[in-house]
Scaffold this motif. Structure first.
Motif, mmCIF file in Angstrom:
data_model
loop_
_atom_site.group_PDB
_atom_site.id
_atom_site.type_symbol
_atom_site.label_atom_id
_atom_site.label_comp_id
_atom_site.label_asym_id
_atom_site.label_seq_id
_atom_site.Cartn_x
_atom_site.Cartn_y
_atom_site.Cartn_z
ATOM 1 N N GLU A 1 42.899 -20.113 27.372
ATOM 2 C CA GLU A 1 41.682 -19.324 27.272
ATOM 3 C C GLU A 1 40.619 -20.077 26.466
ATOM 4 O O GLU A 1 40.970 -20.908 25.620
ATOM 5 C CB GLU A 1 41.980 -17.966 26.635
ATOM 6 C CG GLU A 1 42.526 -18.012 25.232
ATOM 7 C CD GLU A 1 42.846 -16.628 24.691
ATOM 8 O OE1 GLU A 1 42.654 -15.610 25.365
ATOM 9 O OE2 GLU A 1 43.300 -16.587 23.542
ATOM 10 N N PRO A 2 39.335 -19.819 26.755
ATOM 11 C CA PRO A 2 38.829 -18.935 27.801
ATOM 12 C C PRO A 2 38.694 -19.658 29.138
ATOM 13 O O PRO A 2 38.510 -20.867 29.187
ATOM 14 C CB PRO A 2 37.450 -18.565 27.254
ATOM 15 C CG PRO A 2 36.991 -19.801 26.533
ATOM 16 C CD PRO A 2 38.243 -20.373 25.913
ATOM 17 N N ALA B 1 39.226 -9.122 28.615
ATOM 18 C CA ALA B 1 40.482 -9.492 27.975
ATOM 19 C C ALA B 1 41.541 -8.421 28.164
ATOM 20 O O ALA B 1 41.264 -7.293 28.596
ATOM 21 C CB ALA B 1 40.259 -9.748 26.479
ATOM 22 N N ARG C 1 29.229 -15.651 26.393
ATOM 23 C CA ARG C 1 29.538 -14.839 27.566
ATOM 24 C C ARG C 1 30.278 -13.564 27.183
ATOM 25 O O ARG C 1 30.898 -13.472 26.122
ATOM 26 C CB ARG C 1 30.376 -15.645 28.560
ATOM 27 C CG ARG C 1 29.718 -16.984 28.884
ATOM 28 C CD ARG C 1 30.396 -17.690 30.003
ATOM 29 N NE ARG C 1 29.907 -19.056 30.115
ATOM 30 C CZ ARG C 1 29.953 -19.786 31.211
ATOM 31 N NH1 ARG C 1 30.484 -19.270 32.307
ATOM 32 N NH2 ARG C 1 29.502 -21.019 31.226
ATOM 33 N N HIS C 2 30.184 -12.597 28.089
ATOM 34 C CA HIS C 2 30.913 -11.347 27.887
ATOM 35 C C HIS C 2 32.397 -11.594 28.145
ATOM 36 O O HIS C 2 32.775 -12.226 29.128
ATOM 37 C CB HIS C 2 30.393 -10.264 28.831
ATOM 38 C CG HIS C 2 30.929 -8.902 28.526
ATOM 39 N ND1 HIS C 2 30.233 -7.981 27.773
ATOM 40 C CD2 HIS C 2 32.114 -8.319 28.834
ATOM 41 C CE1 HIS C 2 30.959 -6.881 27.652
ATOM 42 N NE2 HIS C 2 32.109 -7.064 28.285
ATOM 43 N N VAL C 3 33.225 -11.088 27.271
ATOM 44 C CA VAL C 3 34.664 -11.317 27.342
ATOM 45 C C VAL C 3 35.353 -10.182 28.097
ATOM 46 O O VAL C 3 35.129 -8.997 27.801
ATOM 47 C CB VAL C 3 35.270 -11.448 25.926
ATOM 48 C CG1 VAL C 3 36.798 -11.444 25.989
ATOM 49 C CG2 VAL C 3 34.770 -12.720 25.255
ATOM 50 N N HIS D 1 33.123 -14.202 22.578
ATOM 51 C CA HIS D 1 32.689 -15.550 22.960
ATOM 52 C C HIS D 1 31.227 -15.702 22.551
ATOM 53 O O HIS D 1 30.453 -14.736 22.583
ATOM 54 C CB HIS D 1 32.862 -15.749 24.465
ATOM 55 C CG HIS D 1 32.661 -17.151 24.928
ATOM 56 N ND1 HIS D 1 31.423 -17.642 25.297
ATOM 57 C CD2 HIS D 1 33.543 -18.179 25.093
ATOM 58 C CE1 HIS D 1 31.555 -18.901 25.679
ATOM 59 N NE2 HIS D 1 32.820 -19.257 25.566
ATOM 60 N N PRO E 1 41.194 -10.516 22.794
ATOM 61 C CA PRO E 1 39.842 -9.939 22.810
ATOM 62 C C PRO E 1 38.968 -10.466 21.673
ATOM 63 O O PRO E 1 38.515 -9.726 20.794
ATOM 64 C CB PRO E 1 40.114 -8.443 22.664
ATOM 65 C CG PRO E 1 41.371 -8.366 21.865
ATOM 66 C CD PRO E 1 42.205 -9.552 22.288
ATOM 67 N N ALA F 1 33.744 -14.698 30.084
ATOM 68 C CA ALA F 1 34.829 -15.492 29.519
ATOM 69 C C ALA F 1 36.099 -14.677 29.730
ATOM 70 O O ALA F 1 36.257 -13.607 29.125
ATOM 71 C CB ALA F 1 34.594 -15.777 28.045
ATOM 72 N N GLN G 1 39.822 -13.970 29.148
ATOM 73 C CA GLN G 1 40.718 -14.316 28.054
ATOM 74 C C GLN G 1 41.891 -13.353 27.999
ATOM 75 O O GLN G 1 41.856 -12.283 28.613
ATOM 76 C CB GLN G 1 39.965 -14.261 26.716
ATOM 77 C CG GLN G 1 38.750 -15.163 26.648
ATOM 78 C CD GLN G 1 37.972 -15.053 25.338
ATOM 79 O OE1 GLN G 1 36.960 -15.719 25.173
ATOM 80 N NE2 GLN G 1 38.421 -14.220 24.415
ATOM 81 N N VAL H 1 32.756 -7.419 24.333
ATOM 82 C CA VAL H 1 34.153 -7.557 24.739
ATOM 83 C C VAL H 1 34.596 -6.298 25.465
ATOM 84 O O VAL H 1 34.362 -5.179 24.977
ATOM 85 C CB VAL H 1 35.075 -7.795 23.521
ATOM 86 C CG1 VAL H 1 36.532 -7.866 23.957
ATOM 87 C CG2 VAL H 1 34.676 -9.070 22.776
#
Length: 218
Positions: free
Chosen positions: A132-133, A155, A151-153, A148, A145, A140, A142, A183
């Motif tokens: 990850e990521p 997870a 970018r929006h994660v 990033h 959680p 992103a 991943q 996230v």
């Protein structure tokens, strides 16, 4: 038939699925978090009385999703196998038969904490494994959680559940999606995974799963 719930995030439309998965139409990508294949087998090897058939039910659900949604890629957001005890012949044979039914579909595993203990899936399963990521579009992808910087994660890892309260002492504990500002969390896909209770606040939206539908918590 189950009912999907579209949400808009980072300029993209994503579909929350009551099968505890996420579909990204623009990429024709199916995202799955925390399957934990072989968890029940690992517990049984330790003498624990746990259910059988969880691998078969997880595979059946995956087959159903892949038949319902056109997919160019299947992405696992960590914890594909539960642990070293997950490498039982029964689990691996079932996974091999499932992979053979979808031999032409690219699959990627973003390595999670359980994958580090269990080891990567057997090479014969032809699943690409990355750290990850994994950056894809504005997201992103991943396991953990962790925000990033760009970018929006999306997870997994947490196995989020939310408790709905009724009259008196009545309550209902349901798997959920948590969509935040930076996230967002996916529920655990696996049939034998447990859950961690989360709370709603002003920075996230909660979508619970029940009766083959997605319900926003108001």
């Amino acid at each position: 038939m189950s009912t999907l719930y579209p949400v808009h995030l980072a300029g993209e439309e994503l579909w929350l699925l009551p099968e505890k998965a996420l579909y990204w139409p623009a990429q024709q990508a199916l995202l799955i978090a925390d399957v934990h294949f072989g968890k029940a087998a690992a517990y049984r090897s330790l003498g624990q009385p746990v259910p059988q058939g969880t691998t078969a039910s997880n595979i059946a659900m995956l087959d159903r999703l892949l038949s319902q949604h056109p997919c160019r890629q299947l992405i696992f957001l960590g914890d594909f196998l539960h642990g070293p005890g997950s490498h039982s012949p029964g689990t691996l044979n079932a996974l091999a038969q499932w992979r053979a039914r979808h031999a032409d579909l690219p699959m990627t595993l973003i390595r999670g904490n359980h994958d580090k203990r269990a080891g990567d899936p057997p090479a014969a399963l032809n699943i690409r494994v990355v750290a990850e990521p994994m950056l894809l579009g504005p997201f992103a992808l991943q396991h953990e959680p962790i925000p990033h910087h760009e970018r929006h994660v999306l997870a997994g890892h947490v196995h989020p559940v939310y408790r709905l309260h009724g009259k008196g002492r009545q309550s209902l504990r349901l798997a959920c999606f948590s969509v935040g500002e930076r996230v967002s969390l996916m529920p655990a896909f696996g049939a034998f995974t447990g859950g961690y209770p989360i709370k709603r606040d002003d920075n996230c939206r909660i979508f619970v799963i029940g009766d083959n539908e997605i319900w926003p918590v108001s």
